[in-house]
Design a protein around this motif. Structure first.
Motif, short mmCIF file in Angstrom:
data_model
loop_
_atom_site.label_atom_id
_atom_site.label_comp_id
_atom_site.label_asym_id
_atom_site.label_seq_id
_atom_site.Cartn_x
_atom_site.Cartn_y
_atom_site.Cartn_z
N ILE A 1 32.66 42.36 50.73
CA ILE A 1 34.22 42.13 50.25
C ILE A 1 34.40 40.70 50.84
CG2 ILE A 1 36.39 42.52 50.16
CD1 ILE A 1 35.73 45.73 50.48
N PHE A 2 34.86 39.64 50.09
CA PHE A 2 35.25 38.29 50.49
C PHE A 2 36.34 38.14 51.08
CE2 PHE A 2 31.74 37.94 47.41
CZ PHE A 2 30.95 37.42 48.16
N GLN A 3 36.46 37.10 51.99
CA GLN A 3 37.60 36.80 52.70
C GLN A 3 38.89 36.42 51.68
OE1 GLN A 3 37.18 33.94 55.95
NE2 GLN A 3 39.41 33.89 56.31
N ASP A 4 38.56 35.59 50.87
CA ASP A 4 39.71 34.64 50.27
C ASP A 4 39.62 35.21 48.76
OD1 ASP A 4 41.57 33.09 48.86
OD2 ASP A 4 40.40 31.18 49.41
N PRO A 5 40.86 36.17 48.28
CA PRO A 5 40.55 36.59 46.89
C PRO A 5 40.94 35.78 45.87
CG PRO A 5 42.80 37.28 48.12
CD PRO A 5 41.78 36.52 49.01
N TYR A 6 41.42 34.52 46.32
CA TYR A 6 41.82 33.21 45.49
C TYR A 6 40.52 32.82 44.82
CZ TYR A 6 46.37 34.05 47.08
OH TYR A 6 47.61 34.59 47.43
N THR A 7 39.60 32.78 45.60
CA THR A 7 38.15 31.96 45.24
C THR A 7 37.12 32.96 44.89
OG1 THR A 7 37.57 31.43 47.64
CG2 THR A 7 38.91 29.86 46.65
N SER A 8 37.07 34.12 45.28
CA SER A 8 36.18 34.88 45.01
C SER A 8 35.89 35.48 43.68
CB SER A 8 36.05 36.01 46.25
OG SER A 8 37.00 36.89 45.98
N LEU A 9 36.83 35.31 42.84
CA LEU A 9 37.03 35.80 41.45
C LEU A 9 36.67 34.52 40.44
CD1 LEU A 9 39.90 38.49 41.60
CD2 LEU A 9 37.27 38.93 42.09
N ASP A 10 35.74 34.82 39.57
CA ASP A 10 35.63 33.75 38.53
C ASP A 10 37.11 33.87 37.61
OD1 ASP A 10 34.96 32.33 36.39
OD2 ASP A 10 32.79 33.26 36.03
N TYR B 1 43.51 37.97 33.72
CA TYR B 1 42.70 36.87 34.41
C TYR B 1 43.27 36.70 35.86
CZ TYR B 1 40.44 35.82 30.12
OH TYR B 1 39.77 35.65 28.86
N PRO B 2 42.46 36.26 36.91
CA PRO B 2 42.64 36.15 38.38
C PRO B 2 44.23 35.53 38.42
CG PRO B 2 40.37 35.78 38.21
CD PRO B 2 40.96 36.05 36.69
N HIS B 3 44.49 34.49 37.78
CA HIS B 3 45.50 33.49 37.94
C HIS B 3 46.72 34.39 37.50
CE1 HIS B 3 45.28 32.68 33.65
NE2 HIS B 3 46.50 32.52 33.69
N GLN B 4 46.71 35.50 36.93
CA GLN B 4 47.78 36.39 36.68
C GLN B 4 48.11 37.38 37.40
OE1 GLN B 4 46.02 37.15 32.64
NE2 GLN B 4 47.71 36.14 31.76
N LEU B 5 47.51 37.47 38.31
CA LEU B 5 47.47 38.56 39.61
C LEU B 5 47.85 38.10 40.86
CD1 LEU B 5 44.11 40.45 39.01
CD2 LEU B 5 45.94 41.03 38.05
N SER B 6 48.58 38.87 41.68
CA SER B 6 48.95 38.54 43.01
C SER B 6 47.84 38.71 44.07
CB SER B 6 50.12 39.51 43.52
OG SER B 6 49.29 40.95 43.76
N GLY B 7 48.00 38.06 45.05
CA GLY B 7 46.95 38.00 45.97
C GLY B 7 46.27 39.28 46.54
N GLY B 8 47.38 40.47 46.59
CA GLY B 8 46.73 41.71 46.98
C GLY B 8 45.96 42.59 45.72
N GLN B 9 46.42 42.26 44.55
CA GLN B 9 45.91 42.83 43.38
C GLN B 9 44.47 42.07 43.31
OE1 GLN B 9 48.76 41.60 40.44
NE2 GLN B 9 49.64 43.88 40.27
N VAL C 1 41.63 40.66 54.72
CA VAL C 1 43.09 40.94 54.71
C VAL C 1 43.71 39.44 55.31
CG1 VAL C 1 43.30 43.27 54.53
CG2 VAL C 1 43.64 42.13 56.98
N SER C 2 42.91 38.68 55.76
CA SER C 2 43.39 37.51 56.65
C SER C 2 44.42 36.47 55.63
CB SER C 2 42.38 36.62 57.32
OG SER C 2 41.45 36.11 56.08
N ALA C 3 44.01 36.48 54.33
CA ALA C 3 44.63 35.40 53.50
C ALA C 3 45.75 36.23 52.78
CB ALA C 3 43.47 35.15 52.24
N LEU C 4 46.12 37.58 53.27
CA LEU C 4 47.17 38.10 52.41
C LEU C 4 48.69 38.37 53.40
CD1 LEU C 4 45.17 41.46 51.19
CD2 LEU C 4 45.63 39.05 49.86
N ASP C 5 49.64 38.32 52.63
CA ASP C 5 51.06 38.73 53.49
C ASP C 5 50.74 39.88 54.22
OD1 ASP C 5 51.94 36.24 52.07
OD2 ASP C 5 52.91 37.66 50.45
N VAL C 6 51.69 39.81 55.28
CA VAL C 6 51.61 40.87 56.15
C VAL C 6 51.85 42.27 55.59
CG1 VAL C 6 52.43 42.02 58.22
CG2 VAL C 6 52.05 39.79 58.08
N SER C 7 52.71 42.30 54.85
CA SER C 7 53.07 43.72 54.15
C SER C 7 52.17 44.02 52.95
CB SER C 7 54.38 43.49 53.27
OG SER C 7 54.44 42.59 52.06
#
Length: 341
Positions: free
Chosen positions: A102-111, A157-165, A188-194
């Protein structure tokens, strides 16, 4: 915490990853960067092993080595009794089903060109023997539900999701092959605390539901304390302390571990200011030119002459399975650093 078990699912022996430093037109090797420098680990079925340490200590390099996304300079990683580095091609792909990352950054690990459903379905397309084509859509829906997503998210698509999603999608993709081990590289390091709390709770639930073992890598000590059964502390490519969560957090033996714990925020206001605060001098040494002897000795307020001359090995301290690489760790006068529970 999980009950202790004996079956080993992952074993790491003397793992080393050195990156050559090249200069000049002829790209001659002028040195090496010692990212991982002789790591030994054991992970048992159903267990969570936390890996902590400051940035640059080799945690993410270790994660890539564990899943064979990178090859070591030397050493061995064994998953369910099979050495990953002895395999190649189809055999390696089959072996890696049992250990997923499971990668650190959910913004770059999805196509960004693939829908959520296509992303989660991709492991079945790569390994078609695991699921008949007609069953894959159902399996994708079940995985999305397992990680707390609505099956309707499958068309997004990924851009339509939040970081947690997005991170939930990454977790669903990792679960598709039903691995025994998940390597979580700061998930979880790239996500908001909640949102971090939601993902941590989800990982706990999935560990029980899917009978998983975790290697959980993080720099957030409180998250590791919440999840981990055992903890390994890394400094400059080496494991300097290892033990149960209670041993490491309640009776830290290595001065570096003590400094890490003293720097962690204390949630109980009544305890703030009552715990020993350790301020480290200087910056971490370069992994290109590490110090002689114990790599921590230039920053250690307790160092003696032997620390600069001889590198200490991991050795037992005050508990079964509690190890520390410190010449002074077995000193009966050592004072543990108590932490709020």
């Amino acid at each position: 915490m999980n009950e202790p078990v004996t079956e080993t699912v992952l074993e790491v022996r003397d793992l080393v990853r050195h990156f050559p430093i090249r200069q000049g037109v002829l790209r001659r090797t002028v040195g090496v960067l010692k990212a991982v420098d002789g790591v030994d680990l054991v992970l048992r079925k159903g267990e969570t092993l936390g890996i902590v340490g400051e940035s640059g200590c080799g945690k993410s390099t270790l994660a890539r080595l564990l899943t064979a996304h990178d090859r070591p300079t030397s050493g061995e990683v064994t998953v369910l009794g099979r050495s990953l580095y002895d395999l190649g091609g189809r055999e390696l792909r089959r072996a890696r089903r049992h250990i997923q990352l499971i990668f650190q950054d959910p913004y770059t690990s999805l196509d960004p060109r693939m829908t959520v459903a296509d992303t989660v379905r991709e492991p079945y397309d790569v390994n078609p023997e695991l699921a008949p084509r007609g069953e894959r859509d159902r399996l994708v829906r079940e995985l999305l539900e397992a990680v707390g997503l609505n099956p309707d998210h499958g068309g997004r698509y990924p851009h339509q999701l939040s970081g947690g999603q997005r991170q939930r999608v990454g977790i669903a993709r990792a679960l598709a092959l039903r691995p025994e081990v998940l390597v979580c590289d700061e998930p979880v390091s790239a996500l908001d605390v909640s949102v971090q709390a939601q993902i941590v709770n989800l990982l706990e639930e999935l560990r029980e539901e899917f009978s998983l073992a975790y290697v959980f890598i993080a720099h957030d000590l409180s998250v590791v304390q919440h999840l981990a059964d055992r903890v390994a502390v890394m400094y400059l490519g080496k494991v300097v302390e290892m033990g149960s969560e209670a041993d490491v957090y309640g009776s830290a033996a290595h001065p570096y571990t003590q400094a890490l714990l003293s720097a962690a925020p204390v949630p109980d206001p009544a305890l703030r200011g009552t715990l020993q605060e350790i301020i480290l001098e200087g910056e971490p040494p370069s992994p290109i030119d590490p110090p002689s002897g114990c790599s921590f000795h230039p920053r250690c307020g307790k160092a003696v002459d032997a620390c600069s001359l001889t590198a200490p090995a991991l050795a037992p301290v005050d508990g079964a399975g509690h190890l520390a690489a410190c010449h002074l760790a077995a000193d009966p006068a050592r004072e543990p650093v108590p932490r709020a529970r």
